[in-house]
Motif scaffolding. Structure first.
Motif, PDB file in Angstrom:
ATOM      1  N   VAL A   1      -1.041   8.367 -17.847  1.00 31.64           N
ATOM      2  CA  VAL A   1      -0.540   8.175 -16.484  1.00 31.64           C
ATOM      3  C   VAL A   1      -0.353   6.682 -16.219  1.00 31.64           C
ATOM      4  N   ILE A   2       0.874   6.323 -15.899  1.00 30.36           N
ATOM      5  CA  ILE A   2       1.230   4.912 -15.655  1.00 30.36           C
ATOM      6  C   ILE A   2       1.659   4.797 -14.193  1.00 30.36           C
ATOM      7  N   ALA A   3       0.893   4.021 -13.427  1.00 29.46           N
ATOM      8  CA  ALA A   3       1.140   3.961 -11.977  1.00 29.46           C
ATOM      9  C   ALA A   3       1.140   2.506 -11.525  1.00 29.46           C
ATOM     10  N   PRO A   4       2.330   1.914 -11.351  1.00 31.43           N
ATOM     11  CA  PRO A   4       2.387   0.516 -10.893  1.00 31.43           C
ATOM     12  C   PRO A   4       2.254   0.396  -9.376  1.00 31.43           C
ATOM     13  N   ASP A   5       1.671  -0.730  -8.938  1.00 31.03           N
ATOM     14  CA  ASP A   5       1.869  -1.181  -7.564  1.00 31.03           C
ATOM     15  C   ASP A   5       3.258  -1.789  -7.562  1.00 31.03           C
ATOM     16  N   LEU A   6       4.175  -1.176  -6.833  1.00 34.02           N
ATOM     17  CA  LEU A   6       5.550  -1.670  -6.834  1.00 34.02           C
ATOM     18  C   LEU A   6       5.598  -3.068  -6.237  1.00 34.02           C
ATOM     19  N   ARG A   7       6.584  -3.837  -6.620  1.00 35.88           N
ATOM     20  CA  ARG A   7       6.782  -5.201  -6.119  1.00 35.88           C
ATOM     21  C   ARG A   7       6.577  -5.216  -4.595  1.00 35.88           C
ATOM     22  N   GLY A   8       5.720  -6.131  -4.113  1.00 33.63           N
ATOM     23  CA  GLY A   8       5.466  -6.222  -2.680  1.00 33.63           C
ATOM     24  C   GLY A   8       4.254  -5.463  -2.193  1.00 33.63           C
TER      25      GLY A   8
ATOM     26  N   GLY B   1       0.907  -6.938   2.552  1.00 32.17           N
ATOM     27  CA  GLY B   1       1.330  -8.052   3.401  1.00 32.17           C
ATOM     28  C   GLY B   1       2.674  -7.765   4.066  1.00 32.17           C
ATOM     29  N   PRO B   2       2.985  -8.515   5.116  1.00 27.19           N
ATOM     30  CA  PRO B   2       4.248  -8.297   5.838  1.00 27.19           C
ATOM     31  C   PRO B   2       5.487  -8.545   4.988  1.00 27.19           C
ATOM     32  N   ASP B   3       5.414  -9.491   4.035  1.00 24.05           N
ATOM     33  CA  ASP B   3       6.609  -9.788   3.225  1.00 24.05           C
ATOM     34  C   ASP B   3       6.998  -8.588   2.356  1.00 24.05           C
ATOM     35  N   GLY B   4       5.984  -7.960   1.762  1.00 21.13           N
ATOM     36  CA  GLY B   4       6.256  -6.796   0.925  1.00 21.13           C
ATOM     37  C   GLY B   4       6.826  -5.648   1.741  1.00 21.13           C
TER      38      GLY B   4
ATOM     39  N   ASN C   1      11.604  -2.407  12.208  1.00 16.36           N
ATOM     40  CA  ASN C   1      10.273  -2.304  11.605  1.00 16.36           C
ATOM     41  C   ASN C   1       9.963  -3.506  10.710  1.00 16.36           C
ATOM     42  N   ALA C   2      10.976  -4.023  10.030  1.00 13.77           N
ATOM     43  CA  ALA C   2      10.762  -5.217   9.195  1.00 13.77           C
ATOM     44  C   ALA C   2      10.304  -6.382  10.076  1.00 13.77           C
ATOM     45  N   ARG C   3      10.953  -6.513  11.234  1.00 13.90           N
ATOM     46  CA  ARG C   3      10.564  -7.607  12.155  1.00 13.90           C
ATOM     47  C   ARG C   3       9.186  -7.346  12.747  1.00 13.90           C
ATOM     48  N   LEU C   4       8.890  -6.090  13.002  1.00 10.51           N
ATOM     49  CA  LEU C   4       7.551  -5.738  13.509  1.00 10.51           C
ATOM     50  C   LEU C   4       6.484  -6.154  12.489  1.00 10.51           C
ATOM     51  N   ALA C   5       6.739  -5.857  11.225  1.00  8.65           N
ATOM     52  CA  ALA C   5       5.788  -6.242  10.169  1.00  8.65           C
ATOM     53  C   ALA C   5       5.645  -7.758  10.119  1.00  8.65           C
ATOM     54  N   GLU C   6       6.763  -8.458  10.164  1.00  2.00           N
ATOM     55  CA  GLU C   6       6.727  -9.922  10.056  1.00  2.00           C
ATOM     56  C   GLU C   6       6.041 -10.563  11.264  1.00  2.00           C
ATOM     57  N   GLU C   7       6.218  -9.965  12.434  1.00  2.00           N
ATOM     58  CA  GLU C   7       5.664 -10.584  13.655  1.00  2.00           C
ATOM     59  C   GLU C   7       4.236 -10.119  13.948  1.00  2.00           C
ATOM     60  N   GLN C   8       3.938  -8.849  13.641  1.00  2.00           N
ATOM     61  CA  GLN C   8       2.624  -8.320  14.044  1.00  2.00           C
ATOM     62  C   GLN C   8       1.761  -7.843  12.878  1.00  2.00           C
ATOM     63  N   GLY C   9       2.306  -7.830  11.681  1.00  3.59           N
ATOM     64  CA  GLY C   9       1.496  -7.482  10.518  1.00  3.59           C
ATOM     65  C   GLY C   9       1.480  -5.994  10.205  1.00  3.59           C
ATOM     66  N   ALA C  10       0.781  -5.675   9.097  1.00  5.72           N
ATOM     67  CA  ALA C  10       0.790  -4.307   8.570  1.00  5.72           C
ATOM     68  C   ALA C  10       0.111  -3.312   9.511  1.00  5.72           C
TER      69      ALA C  10
ATOM     70  N   ASP D   1       2.792  -8.973  -7.001  1.00  2.41           N
ATOM     71  CA  ASP D   1       3.383 -10.060  -6.211  1.00  2.41           C
ATOM     72  C   ASP D   1       4.381  -9.529  -5.183  1.00  2.41           C
ATOM     73  N   ALA D   2       4.527 -10.300  -4.123  1.00  2.00           N
ATOM     74  CA  ALA D   2       5.499  -9.963  -3.065  1.00  2.00           C
ATOM     75  C   ALA D   2       6.484 -11.123  -2.921  1.00  2.00           C
ATOM     76  N   PRO D   3       7.454 -11.216  -3.841  1.00  2.00           N
ATOM     77  CA  PRO D   3       8.458 -12.284  -3.724  1.00  2.00           C
ATOM     78  C   PRO D   3       9.376 -11.985  -2.541  1.00  2.00           C
TER      79      PRO D   3
END
Ligand code: MLT
Length: 261
Positions: A47-54, A174-177, A133-142, A59-61
């Motif tokens: 079983v191979i289970a990655p944490d997807l980018r973000g 994190g909000p970026d991811g 929702n992206a702005r909500l994450a960036e402004e107020q967090g997860a 990492d969350a580029p």
């Protein structure tokens, strides 16, 4: 475990021995959502289970994280591990990635499991909600995203434990991811035209109380796929693997155990 793939550090689980099963998680969670499946499969499968980018420990580029990019990350992980082919299992966003994986890396696909997902792209209204929702994450967090999403992710009767697990997994990101994945999902293409050409075995799973990708959506998906089986999970909403792990695992193992792997 960790690997440097496509310019980022990716954390992943690689557990068990046998034919490879690649688990692609939902938004906005992490590979940890697959814990009940990892435990059920590890005796007979790798079983191979990655944490997807973000997400999770990866990492969350800067985003957006296109589904093609997330599929390429998953393919690079299989290559890194020396795994030529895997059964690709995607739940919701993981399903969107599975379609991109099929388009770009089909030689690596032994079979596909599509849980609580859809083939279609977002509507204009859906894309606008993603940006909100992206702005909500960036402004107020997860935490703000968790508050908004959890009621829609699970069935009305979901246990406090399931809700607590979801909140813990969402707020670990994190909000970026979160924003990167939202903008990537908004940009995804319609996978509907690909469905008739998917010539590997497919299992479609849906929680009977899934309000985000309802059973009618799963029925349409299964009907458009040659050779697909549809399984409904009673007492589950959108996160059927976490809400009813025994029924989900039984459906998954029944499918896997019949494959000529
Ligand atoms: C998920 O569970 O991955 C999300 O609900 C997908 C989406 O927002 O379309």
């Amino acid at each position: 475990m960790e690997a440097n793939l496509n310019g980022i550090r990716v954390r992943f689980d690689d557990i068990g021995r046998g034919p490879a099963v690649l688990l692609l998680h939902a938004f906005p969670l992490s590979a940890e959502m697959w814990q009940p499946q990892i435990e059920a499969l590890r005796d007979r499968y790798r079983v191979i289970a990655p944490d997807l980018r973000g997400f999770g420990g990866s990492d969350a580029p800067p985003g957006p994280y296109l589904m093609d990019t997330l599929a390429d990350d998953a393919a690079a992980l299989l290559e890194h591990l020396g795994v030529p082919r895997a059964v690709v299992v995607g739940l919701s966003m993981g399903g969107y990635i599975a379609f991109a994986f099929w388009r770009r890396h089909r030689d690596k696909v032994a079979a596909i499991v599509l849980a609580d997902t859809r083939a279609g792209a977002d509507s204009d209204e859906g894309r606008a909600t993603r940006e909100t929702n992206a702005r909500l994450a960036e402004e107020q967090g997860a935490g703000a995203i968790a508050d908004k999403m959890i009621p829609n992710l699970v069935a009305a009767g979901a246990t406090p434990e399931v809700r607590d697990t979801l909140r813990r997994l969402i707020t670990a990101n994190g909000p970026d991811g979160i924003a990167g994945a939202l903008r990537g999902m908004a940009a995804r293409v319609d996978s509907g035209p690909d469905l008739p050409g998917i010539d590997v075995p497919v299992l479609v799973i849906v929680g009977e109380e899934d309000g985000l990708t309802p059973p009618a959506e799963a029925e349409r998906l299964a009907a458009a796929l040659p050779g697909a089986t549809l399984r409904r999970i009673a007492g589950a909403g959108h996160l059927s693997n976490l809400e009813q792990p025994e029924a989900f695992n039984a459906a998954l193992l029944e499918f896997l155990d019949r494959l000529p792997l």
